[in-house]
Write an enzyme that holds these catalytic residues in place. Structure first.
Site, PDB file in Angstrom:
ATOM      1  N   TYR A 142       0.862  -1.176   0.000  1.00 34.16           N
ATOM      2  CA  TYR A 142       0.000   0.000   0.000  1.00 34.16           C
ATOM      3  C   TYR A 142       0.896   1.222   0.000  1.00 34.16           C
ATOM      4  O   TYR A 142       1.515   1.553   1.014  1.00 34.16           O
ATOM      5  CB  TYR A 142      -0.920  -0.032   1.220  1.00 34.16           C
ATOM      6  CG  TYR A 142      -1.929   1.088   1.308  1.00 34.16           C
ATOM      7  CD1 TYR A 142      -2.158   1.974   0.262  1.00 34.16           C
ATOM      8  CD2 TYR A 142      -2.675   1.253   2.472  1.00 34.16           C
ATOM      9  CE1 TYR A 142      -3.091   2.995   0.363  1.00 34.16           C
ATOM     10  CE2 TYR A 142      -3.629   2.266   2.590  1.00 34.16           C
ATOM     11  CZ  TYR A 142      -3.823   3.134   1.534  1.00 34.16           C
ATOM     12  OH  TYR A 142      -4.749   4.142   1.650  1.00 34.16           O
ATOM     13  N   LYS A 170      -1.531  -1.451  -3.881  1.00 33.60           N
ATOM     14  CA  LYS A 170      -2.614  -0.473  -3.812  1.00 33.60           C
ATOM     15  C   LYS A 170      -1.980   0.898  -3.970  1.00 33.60           C
ATOM     16  O   LYS A 170      -1.183   1.329  -3.131  1.00 33.60           O
ATOM     17  CB  LYS A 170      -3.360  -0.595  -2.483  1.00 33.60           C
ATOM     18  CG  LYS A 170      -4.457   0.453  -2.303  1.00 33.60           C
ATOM     19  CD  LYS A 170      -5.089   0.367  -0.913  1.00 33.60           C
ATOM     20  CE  LYS A 170      -6.100   1.485  -0.708  1.00 33.60           C
ATOM     21  NZ  LYS A 170      -6.642   1.503   0.678  1.00 33.60           N
ATOM     22  N   VAL A 210      -9.349  -0.663  -4.732  1.00 35.19           N
ATOM     23  CA  VAL A 210      -9.628  -0.777  -3.303  1.00 35.19           C
ATOM     24  C   VAL A 210     -10.236   0.564  -2.929  1.00 35.19           C
ATOM     25  O   VAL A 210      -9.548   1.570  -2.822  1.00 35.19           O
ATOM     26  CB  VAL A 210      -8.370  -1.069  -2.475  1.00 35.19           C
ATOM     27  CG1 VAL A 210      -8.714  -1.111  -0.990  1.00 35.19           C
ATOM     28  CG2 VAL A 210      -7.747  -2.392  -2.904  1.00 35.19           C
TER      29      VAL A 210
END
Length: 299
Positions: A142, A170, A210
């Protein structure tokens, strides 16, 4: 048993970063979490992220995090990927969270860039590698330098992608040029972590989202994705433009705050927030209603 994944879409395509419902007195609401998870999967999510920033992970205990994973897996784990946030700015603590998430039944891990301490790239590489070594679960990195203070550089992404369990990223970096290079060079499955850039990131190679706004517009996100995948770029653009007021409205302040307000307006579980987050003011709630209505969300 987890849904079937592919190397191209290891966690599905449309995932919502789920809030953590609390009861009126601020306790963990596991029944509400199961109800909300089922609602989100019914709406079209093929994955959920729990214990992320939108799940108020800084203010939930390790025990609560494990309980939440277990409850959500029990509710929807046979038809959606349940990805558990396990990243902190303490590598040892992150390893404990990763192992607990696996024991609770999670299908994958989300590992955010260590925040506040601003480690160098070698520190990031060793941190993420240690998390990936800690369990048998696939890992989504992330990258969110606006919150963490440091980016995961493309060279580091390429090195991390060599790990057999680091399979996705992400992206909340907000840099389409750097995303383009990282997608091309790393081969990681790329997920948009910035709702306003969902469509642009698809255009440079992302496979899914996401999302925070998935709490209220999952069917539209799925329609946008499917239009893009089937080559109907005009329809994808039209859906993107229709959703612009939602993307804007849900991030006028911190996204957890607006999301829980929106869920409350829809009669869905969410509950209060834990300090330092606070509820929307009445004026902010009125503005959220206007924004959502402008994007076609009927409350």
């Amino acid at each position: 048993m987890a849904p079937t994944s592919t190397p191209q879409t290891p966690f599905g395509r449309v995932l919502t970063a789920m809030v953590t419902p609390f009861t009126a007195d601020g306790a963990l609401d596991l029944d509400g979490a199961q109800q909300l998870a089922a609602h989100l999967v019914d709406a079209g999510n093929d994955g959920l992220v729990v214990n992320g920033t939108t799940g108020e992970s800084p203010t939930t205990s390790d025990a609560e995090k494990a309980q939440l994973v277990r409850a959500v897996v029990e509710a929807v784990g046979d038809r959606a990927f349940v990805v558990a946030g396990a990243g902190t700015n303490d590598t040892h603590h992150s390893l404990e969270l990763a192992r607990a998430a696996q024991a609770a039944g999670a299908h994958g891990l989300l590992a955010v860039t260590p925040y506040y301490s601003k480690p160098p790239q070698e520190g990031l590489f060793r941190h993420f590698s240690a998390i990936a070594d800690a369990t048998d679960l696939p890992v989504m990195l992330y990258d969110i330098p606006g919150r963490s203070g440091v980016p995961i550089n493309t060279e580091t992404m390429v090195r991390l992608a060599e790990h057999p369990r680091i399979v996705a990223n992400k992206d909340a970096k907000g840099d389409l040029g750097r995303a383009s290079w990282a997608i091309a060079r790393s081969g990681l499955a790329w997920y948009s972590g910035d709702d306003m850039l969902n469509l642009p990131l698809l255009s440079v190679g992302a496979v899914g989202f996401v999302s925070v706004v998935g709490h209220v517009v999952t069917p539209e996100l799925r329609a946008l994705l499917e239009a893009h995948v089937t080559g109907d770029v005009t329809k994808a653009k039209e859906i993107h433009q229709k959703l612009l007021p939602v993307f804007t409205g849900m991030f006028r302040t911190q996204g957890v705050i607006t999301t829980k307000a929106a869920l409350s307006l829809q009669g869905l579980p969410g509950g209060p927030l834990r300090l330092p987050l606070v509820d929307l003011s009445p004026e902010e709630t009125d503005q959220l209603k206007v924004d959502l209505a402008a994007g076609g969300v009927h409350l």
